[in-house]
Write a protein that holds these residues in place. Structure first.
Motif, PDB file in Angstrom:
ATOM      1  N   ASN A   1       0.832  -1.211   0.000  1.00 47.90           N
ATOM      2  CA  ASN A   1       0.000   0.000   0.000  1.00 47.90           C
ATOM      3  C   ASN A   1       0.863   1.256   0.000  1.00 47.90           C
ATOM      4  OD1 ASN A   1      -2.791   1.194   0.353  1.00 47.90           O
ATOM      5  ND2 ASN A   1      -1.769   2.048   2.157  1.00 47.90           N
TER       6      ASN A   1
ATOM      7  N   VAL B   1       1.814   1.977  -3.580  1.00 51.24           N
ATOM      8  CA  VAL B   1       0.680   2.546  -4.319  1.00 51.24           C
ATOM      9  C   VAL B   1       0.469   4.005  -3.933  1.00 51.24           C
ATOM     10  CG1 VAL B   1      -1.805   2.378  -4.712  1.00 51.24           C
ATOM     11  CG2 VAL B   1      -0.425   0.302  -4.572  1.00 51.24           C
ATOM     12  N   HIS B   2       0.572   4.292  -2.630  1.00 52.04           N
ATOM     13  CA  HIS B   2       0.398   5.667  -2.160  1.00 52.04           C
ATOM     14  C   HIS B   2       1.505   6.573  -2.697  1.00 52.04           C
ATOM     15  CE1 HIS B   2      -0.688   8.961   0.520  1.00 52.04           C
ATOM     16  NE2 HIS B   2       0.575   9.028   0.904  1.00 52.04           N
TER      17      HIS B   2
ATOM     18  N   VAL C   1       3.137   6.277  -5.444  1.00 52.84           N
ATOM     19  CA  VAL C   1       2.890   6.545  -6.867  1.00 52.84           C
ATOM     20  C   VAL C   1       1.780   7.588  -7.016  1.00 52.84           C
ATOM     21  CG1 VAL C   1       2.051   5.558  -9.041  1.00 52.84           C
ATOM     22  CG2 VAL C   1       3.693   4.291  -7.636  1.00 52.84           C
ATOM     23  N   SER C   2       0.735   7.466  -6.201  1.00 54.61           N
ATOM     24  CA  SER C   2      -0.399   8.382  -6.320  1.00 54.61           C
ATOM     25  C   SER C   2      -0.043   9.806  -5.907  1.00 54.61           C
ATOM     26  CB  SER C   2      -1.576   7.879  -5.474  1.00 54.61           C
ATOM     27  OG  SER C   2      -1.263   7.937  -4.092  1.00 54.61           O
ATOM     28  N   THR C   3       0.954   9.950  -5.018  1.00 54.48           N
ATOM     29  CA  THR C   3       1.346  11.287  -4.556  1.00 54.48           C
ATOM     30  C   THR C   3       2.537  11.852  -5.311  1.00 54.48           C
ATOM     31  OG1 THR C   3       2.741  10.305  -2.827  1.00 54.48           O
ATOM     32  CG2 THR C   3       0.465  10.866  -2.229  1.00 54.48           C
ATOM     33  N   GLY C   4       3.078  11.097  -6.243  1.00 60.99           N
ATOM     34  CA  GLY C   4       4.194  11.581  -7.037  1.00 60.99           C
ATOM     35  C   GLY C   4       5.559  11.307  -6.444  1.00 60.99           C
ATOM     36  N   GLU C   5       5.604  10.626  -5.297  1.00 58.62           N
ATOM     37  CA  GLU C   5       6.907  10.279  -4.715  1.00 58.62           C
ATOM     38  C   GLU C   5       7.638   9.277  -5.592  1.00 58.62           C
ATOM     39  OE1 GLU C   5       6.892   9.412  -0.449  1.00 58.62           O
ATOM     40  OE2 GLU C   5       4.835  10.168  -0.399  1.00 58.62           O
TER      41      GLU C   5
ATOM     42  N   PRO D   1       4.932   7.879 -12.206  1.00 58.45           N
ATOM     43  CA  PRO D   1       3.766   7.131 -12.680  1.00 58.45           C
ATOM     44  C   PRO D   1       4.209   5.851 -13.407  1.00 58.45           C
ATOM     45  CG  PRO D   1       3.550   9.458 -13.203  1.00 58.45           C
ATOM     46  CD  PRO D   1       4.951   9.259 -12.708  1.00 58.45           C
TER      47      PRO D   1
ATOM     48  N   GLU E   1      -1.426  -2.656 -10.683  1.00 53.53           N
ATOM     49  CA  GLU E   1      -0.626  -2.334 -11.871  1.00 53.53           C
ATOM     50  C   GLU E   1       0.787  -1.888 -11.517  1.00 53.53           C
ATOM     51  OE1 GLU E   1      -2.134   2.314 -12.351  1.00 53.53           O
ATOM     52  OE2 GLU E   1      -2.825   0.776 -13.757  1.00 53.53           O
ATOM     53  N   ASN E   2       1.036  -1.659 -10.225  1.00 51.50           N
ATOM     54  CA  ASN E   2       2.383  -1.269  -9.790  1.00 51.50           C
ATOM     55  C   ASN E   2       3.246  -2.474  -9.419  1.00 51.50           C
ATOM     56  OD1 ASN E   2       0.572   1.287  -8.279  1.00 51.50           O
ATOM     57  ND2 ASN E   2       2.064   1.710  -9.901  1.00 51.50           N
TER      58      ASN E   2
END
Length: 248
Positions: free
Chosen positions: A46, A49-50, A52-56, A59, A143-144
């Motif tokens: 998780n 995934v987080h 990737v979603s926050t740009g750390e 994409p 997908e990650n």
């Protein structure tokens, strides 16, 4: 002689198996290992995934499942050592180890029997938790998820590391005779050593366990197996030597 020793060992293994489940603690330790493994797999996946979603992370970033499986096994093995130690240290605390050795004068047989029970249970748990944790991680990553880990490989990796941790823990239990001391020593050997310098790390059981699970480039899997086996044999040998030379 050998046949007699094997018959005696078989009988003591059956006795130790019965004693192992005569109290609730072993089940609690194994349940804790299961919870630690699955929660760690879920949490680490998780986090990816987080990130990737926050740009750390960029994409489309993909993380191999083995990168998550290594820490999962490393953390869960501490609870496995708790189970293994429960086969040894309570007898010292209660003073019942004396009668155990009186009933089995060849003390190495007692050490071997406890080692067999601990190793077998730990390996079985690892064989189940390895692929289960890999599936949890892969599902959460979605997908990650990078390169998948074959379930048989995840099963063998976790089983081997858990079995080695249990054997080492039994040895430490006989050496320390204290649950707190033995668990502390196991934590240092199996977890703290993960931060050891690169020159020494691969030859310690903690980093070797991770390398066996994730196939780290600095230590091949066959060599990792050899390192874990060497530590297991050393712990068993030290326990046999110790119980043969001191009072119960």
């Amino acid at each position: 002689m050998l046949a007699d020793a094997l018959r005696e060992l078989s009988a003591v293994v059956r006795a130790e198996w019965g004693k192992a489940w005569s109290a609730p603690e072993p089940v609690l330790w194994l349940g804790s290992a299961t919870a630690i493994a699955l929660v760690t797999a879920l949490t680490l996946a998780n986090d990816v995934v987080h990130a990737v979603s926050t740009g750390e992370l960029p994409p489309g970033a993909r993380v191999p499942v083995t990168d998550i499986l290594g820490p999962v096994v490393s953390f869960a093995q501490i609870a496995v050592t708790g189970f293994a130690l429960h086969l040894v240290t309570p007898e010292y605390a209660a003073g019942s180890v004396g009668p155990t050795f009186l009933a089995t004068p060849r003390r190495w047989v007692v050490v071997a029997a406890k080692t067999v029970v601990a190793g077998a249970v730990a390996a079985t748990l690892g064989a189940v938790l390895g692929p289960a944790s890999a599936l949890v991680a892969r599902t959460v990553l979605g997908e990650n998820a990078g390169a998948p880990v074959p379930l048989a490989e995840a099963s063998a990796g976790a089983a081997g590391v858990f079995a080695a941790a249990a054997v080492i823990a039994v040895g430490l239990g006989f050496l320390c005779r204290s649950a707190v001391g033995a668990l502390s020593a196991a934590f240092v050997l199996l977890v703290v050593t993960l931060a050891a310098p690169v020159t020494a790390g691969p030859w310690l059981p903690g980093p070797a366990g991770v390398a066996f699970v994730d196939g780290a480039a600095d230590l091949s899997r066959p060599l990792a197996v050899a390192v874990l086996a060497a530590w297991s044999v050393a712990a068993f040998g030290a326990a046999v030597w110790t119980v043969a030379r001191r009072d119960a």
